[in-house]
Design a protein around this motif. Structure first.
Motif, mmCIF file in Angstrom:
data_model
loop_
_atom_site.group_PDB
_atom_site.id
_atom_site.type_symbol
_atom_site.label_atom_id
_atom_site.label_comp_id
_atom_site.label_asym_id
_atom_site.label_seq_id
_atom_site.Cartn_x
_atom_site.Cartn_y
_atom_site.Cartn_z
ATOM 1 N N LEU A 41 0.815 -1.219 0.000
ATOM 2 C CA LEU A 41 0.000 0.000 0.000
ATOM 3 C C LEU A 41 0.845 1.263 0.000
ATOM 4 O O LEU A 41 0.307 2.364 -0.135
ATOM 5 C CB LEU A 41 -0.914 0.020 1.229
ATOM 6 N N GLY A 42 2.154 1.093 0.167
ATOM 7 C CA GLY A 42 3.025 2.255 0.313
ATOM 8 C C GLY A 42 4.000 2.419 -0.832
ATOM 9 O O GLY A 42 3.697 2.088 -1.990
ATOM 10 N N GLU A 43 5.187 2.930 -0.495
ATOM 11 C CA GLU A 43 6.213 3.201 -1.486
ATOM 12 C C GLU A 43 7.433 2.328 -1.243
ATOM 13 O O GLU A 43 7.658 1.840 -0.134
ATOM 14 C CB GLU A 43 6.638 4.675 -1.442
ATOM 15 N N HIS A 44 8.194 2.133 -2.312
ATOM 16 C CA HIS A 44 9.459 1.415 -2.233
ATOM 17 C C HIS A 44 10.473 2.186 -3.059
ATOM 18 O O HIS A 44 10.246 2.466 -4.236
ATOM 19 C CB HIS A 44 9.312 -0.006 -2.773
ATOM 20 N N ASN A 45 11.559 2.569 -2.412
ATOM 21 C CA ASN A 45 12.588 3.390 -3.072
ATOM 22 C C ASN A 45 12.002 4.665 -3.659
ATOM 23 O O ASN A 45 12.388 5.110 -4.750
ATOM 24 C CB ASN A 45 13.309 2.591 -4.168
ATOM 25 N N SER A 47 8.940 5.314 -4.775
ATOM 26 C CA SER A 47 7.861 5.209 -5.761
ATOM 27 C C SER A 47 6.766 4.297 -5.231
ATOM 28 O O SER A 47 7.059 3.311 -4.543
ATOM 29 C CB SER A 47 8.389 4.652 -7.088
ATOM 30 N N PRO A 48 5.502 4.602 -5.547
ATOM 31 C CA PRO A 48 4.406 3.717 -5.113
ATOM 32 C C PRO A 48 4.594 2.314 -5.670
ATOM 33 O O PRO A 48 4.978 2.145 -6.838
ATOM 34 C CB PRO A 48 3.161 4.390 -5.688
ATOM 35 N N VAL A 49 4.308 1.324 -4.851
ATOM 36 C CA VAL A 49 4.407 -0.063 -5.313
ATOM 37 C C VAL A 49 3.308 -0.356 -6.321
ATOM 38 O O VAL A 49 3.542 -0.977 -7.356
ATOM 39 C CB VAL A 49 4.318 -1.035 -4.113
ATOM 40 N N LEU A 50 2.105 0.097 -6.042
ATOM 41 C CA LEU A 50 0.960 -0.130 -6.918
ATOM 42 C C LEU A 50 0.545 1.176 -7.568
ATOM 43 O O LEU A 50 0.192 2.139 -6.862
ATOM 44 C CB LEU A 50 -0.209 -0.726 -6.131
ATOM 45 N N ASN A 51 0.576 1.231 -8.877
ATOM 46 C CA ASN A 51 0.199 2.428 -9.619
ATOM 47 C C ASN A 51 -1.028 2.109 -10.465
ATOM 48 O O ASN A 51 -0.983 1.217 -11.333
ATOM 49 C CB ASN A 51 1.342 2.872 -10.533
ATOM 50 N N ILE A 52 -2.112 2.830 -10.229
ATOM 51 C CA ILE A 52 -3.360 2.617 -10.953
ATOM 52 C C ILE A 52 -3.747 3.917 -11.634
ATOM 53 O O ILE A 52 -3.792 4.972 -11.006
ATOM 54 C CB ILE A 52 -4.488 2.181 -9.994
ATOM 55 N N ASN A 65 1.857 -6.148 3.889
ATOM 56 C CA ASN A 65 3.251 -6.363 3.495
ATOM 57 C C ASN A 65 3.476 -7.698 2.814
ATOM 58 O O ASN A 65 3.060 -8.745 3.328
ATOM 59 C CB ASN A 65 4.168 -6.284 4.720
ATOM 60 N N MET A 66 4.129 -7.640 1.652
ATOM 61 C CA MET A 66 4.652 -8.863 1.055
ATOM 62 C C MET A 66 5.999 -9.161 1.716
ATOM 63 O O MET A 66 6.673 -8.256 2.225
ATOM 64 C CB MET A 66 4.795 -8.725 -0.455
ATOM 65 N N THR A 67 6.373 -10.421 1.752
ATOM 66 C CA THR A 67 7.587 -10.831 2.456
ATOM 67 C C THR A 67 8.498 -11.616 1.524
ATOM 68 O O THR A 67 8.042 -12.226 0.546
ATOM 69 C CB THR A 67 7.230 -11.704 3.671
ATOM 70 N N THR A 68 9.788 -11.598 1.829
ATOM 71 C CA THR A 68 10.761 -12.294 0.997
ATOM 72 C C THR A 68 11.711 -13.118 1.864
ATOM 73 O O THR A 68 11.780 -12.944 3.081
ATOM 74 C CB THR A 68 11.604 -11.312 0.163
ATOM 75 N N VAL A 69 12.433 -13.997 1.199
ATOM 76 C CA VAL A 69 13.491 -14.779 1.823
ATOM 77 C C VAL A 69 14.791 -14.474 1.094
ATOM 78 O O VAL A 69 14.834 -14.443 -0.142
ATOM 79 C CB VAL A 69 13.186 -16.290 1.733
ATOM 80 N N ILE A 264 -2.541 -0.797 -14.713
ATOM 81 C CA ILE A 264 -2.007 -1.113 -13.388
ATOM 82 C C ILE A 264 -0.541 -1.487 -13.557
ATOM 83 O O ILE A 264 -0.208 -2.379 -14.347
ATOM 84 C CB ILE A 264 -2.748 -2.298 -12.727
ATOM 85 N N ASP A 265 0.321 -0.799 -12.834
ATOM 86 C CA ASP A 265 1.750 -1.114 -12.843
ATOM 87 C C ASP A 265 2.197 -1.429 -11.429
ATOM 88 O O ASP A 265 1.821 -0.731 -10.474
ATOM 89 C CB ASP A 265 2.581 0.051 -13.393
ATOM 90 N N ILE A 266 2.985 -2.477 -11.296
ATOM 91 C CA ILE A 266 3.557 -2.867 -10.006
ATOM 92 C C ILE A 266 5.053 -2.639 -10.073
ATOM 93 O O ILE A 266 5.740 -3.246 -10.889
ATOM 94 C CB ILE A 266 3.227 -4.333 -9.660
ATOM 95 N N GLU A 267 5.550 -1.740 -9.232
ATOM 96 C CA GLU A 267 6.955 -1.346 -9.253
ATOM 97 C C GLU A 267 7.648 -1.890 -8.006
ATOM 98 O O GLU A 267 7.404 -1.410 -6.894
ATOM 99 C CB GLU A 267 7.093 0.176 -9.297
ATOM 100 N N LEU A 268 8.485 -2.890 -8.189
ATOM 101 C CA LEU A 268 9.205 -3.452 -7.055
ATOM 102 C C LEU A 268 10.465 -4.125 -7.576
ATOM 103 O O LEU A 268 10.437 -5.263 -8.057
ATOM 104 C CB LEU A 268 8.329 -4.452 -6.299
ATOM 105 N N ALA A 269 11.588 -3.429 -7.488
ATOM 106 C CA ALA A 269 12.849 -3.932 -8.023
ATOM 107 C C ALA A 269 13.487 -4.929 -7.064
ATOM 108 O O ALA A 269 13.215 -4.940 -5.863
ATOM 109 C CB ALA A 269 13.814 -2.771 -8.284
ATOM 110 N N ASP A 270 14.372 -5.764 -7.634
ATOM 111 C CA ASP A 270 15.217 -6.683 -6.865
ATOM 112 C C ASP A 270 14.431 -7.737 -6.109
ATOM 113 O O ASP A 270 14.865 -8.218 -5.062
ATOM 114 C CB ASP A 270 16.109 -5.907 -5.885
ATOM 115 N N VAL A 271 13.275 -8.103 -6.623
ATOM 116 C CA VAL A 271 12.478 -9.168 -6.035
ATOM 117 C C VAL A 271 12.071 -10.106 -7.161
ATOM 118 O O VAL A 271 11.734 -9.671 -8.265
ATOM 119 C CB VAL A 271 11.228 -8.618 -5.319
#
Length: 384
Positions: A41-45, A47-52, A65-69, A264-271
């Protein structure tokens, strides 16, 4: 030399030898540890994660929150010392190398697979969210992947919309194989495709060891939400014989693409990888509905998602629960198939909510924002 002195010297040399061996000897293990978490719902680096765009959106609160390993890279070879240290340390897991990399692949191949899975998870998240909200989503047949060093490499691109093969219209992905196998190996096959400007061939990448990674790289630009006008192309691929049965092939996988009603654009680098699908879908539903899904609560989670909204299992769920709790999450949406593993040793203060589909996840969020007793939710339990 006195016997005691000789014994001490011998023991010291043996100890030094063992220490050197522990550092130098490589063992077939890899390490997983909690990775970054990101609020969809927020920003990453910055920029908004979800752009509509092209549709009304609403204010949101709280966290989804999405989570990673974080995992050691495909080229990383763990020493005996590192393996023992990982086994003894808390907050990480040492697992057989084949658990993370069941097939011998190069670092470039692993990165490409992760990026493709991440891209597909974005698409299915968009589609499942929009269908849940009643939007109409069209389908089309696309090139989902191009085999490296195959006949189609450099000619067709992932994301190309396949309109026809040898002049015959394509209705669904299985039609592509039927048209190609109707030819003889070596015959040219003409693909009529629509290509959106900005799509590109897969990057060959580098030869370096990625060391530790969150599982992939940023996917190529473009996708079903692009508004740029597509270019109609007739492209010829010379088929070849498959090694197993000699049938004609061109070295692509055909899949389903989607026509979204707005961008709809999803912006999330390095994942990379597919495990953020559920949380992306929930984030989109939250932004596209007037009601606040979380009620200000900190909810994290994981899980693949299909276009029909089914939630699937993922890897490294224990590490993801640790990452979520460390960031402040009180609730963790857990795929049903991962529940037993997640509940084996959950972080204190984190409620593990079992979900099987998007509808169930939304129902759980309704309970959470209403302040319901956690015991009223379908919580994960340990295996018997």
């Amino acid at each position: 030399m006195p016997r005691r002195t000789a014994s001490l010297l011998t023991s010291g040399l043996l100890l030094i030898g063992l220490l050197f061996a522990a550092v130098l000897v490589r063992v077939p293990y890899a390490e997983m540890s909690p990775g970054p978490t990101v609020n969809t719902l927020g920003e990453h680096n910055g920029s908004p994660v979800l752009n509509i765009s092209g549709e009304e959106t609403y204010e949101t609160s709280g966290n989804l929150n999405m989570t990673t390993v974080r995992v050691t890279g495909v080229n990383f070879r763990m020493s005996l010392f590192e393996a023992v240290r990982g086994w003894l340390a808390g907050g990480s897991a040492v697992v057989p190398y084949e658990t993370l990399y069941p097939e011998r692949r190069t670092a470039d191949e692993v990165e490409q697979i992760n990026a493709e899975e991440f891209s597909r998870s974005q698409e299915t998240a968009k589609v499942s969210a929009l269908r849940e909200l009643g939007y109409e989503v069209g389908t089309r047949t696309i090139v989902s992947s191009v085999v490296k060093d195959g006949p189609a490499e450099g000619v067709l691109r992932a994301g190309d919309v396949i309109v026809a093969v040898d002049g015959e219209k394509i209705g669904e992905p299985s039609d592509v194989a039927e048209r190609v196998t109707a030819r003889e190996p070596g015959d040219p096959v003409v693909f009529t495709v629509d290509r959106v400007p900005g799509t590109r061939d897969a990057d060959d990448g580098g030869d370096g060891d990625p060391g530790e990674t969150d599982g992939g790289a940023e996917p190529p630009a473009g996708g079903s939400g692009d508004t740029a006008e597509a270019e109609r192309l007739d492209l010829t691929v010379n088929s070849t014989a498959a090694e197993d049965d000699g049938r004609p092939i061109v070295g692509i996988s055909a899949g389903v693409g989607y026509d979204l009603p707005f961008d709809i654009d999803i912006e999330l680098a390095d994942v990379g990888g597919p495990s953020a699908g559920l949380m992306f879908a929930l984030g989109l539903v939250d932004k596209l509905t007037e009601e606040d899904l979380t009620g200000g609560e900190f909810v994290a989670g994981t899980g693949t998602i299909t276009a029909e909204g089914r939630v699937g299992p993922i890897g490294g769920v224990a590490m993801k629960t640790i990452a979520a709790r460390e960031q402040g999450a009180s609730w963790f949406l857990t795929p049903a198939a991962n529940c037993a593993a997640a509940a084996a040793d959950p972080p204190p203060g984190l409620a593990l909510v079992e979900v099987e589909n998007l509808e169930g996840a939304l129902a759980a969020l309704e309970e959470i924002r209403s302040g319901a007793d956690p015991e009223s939710l379908p919580l994960c339990s340990r295996a018997d």
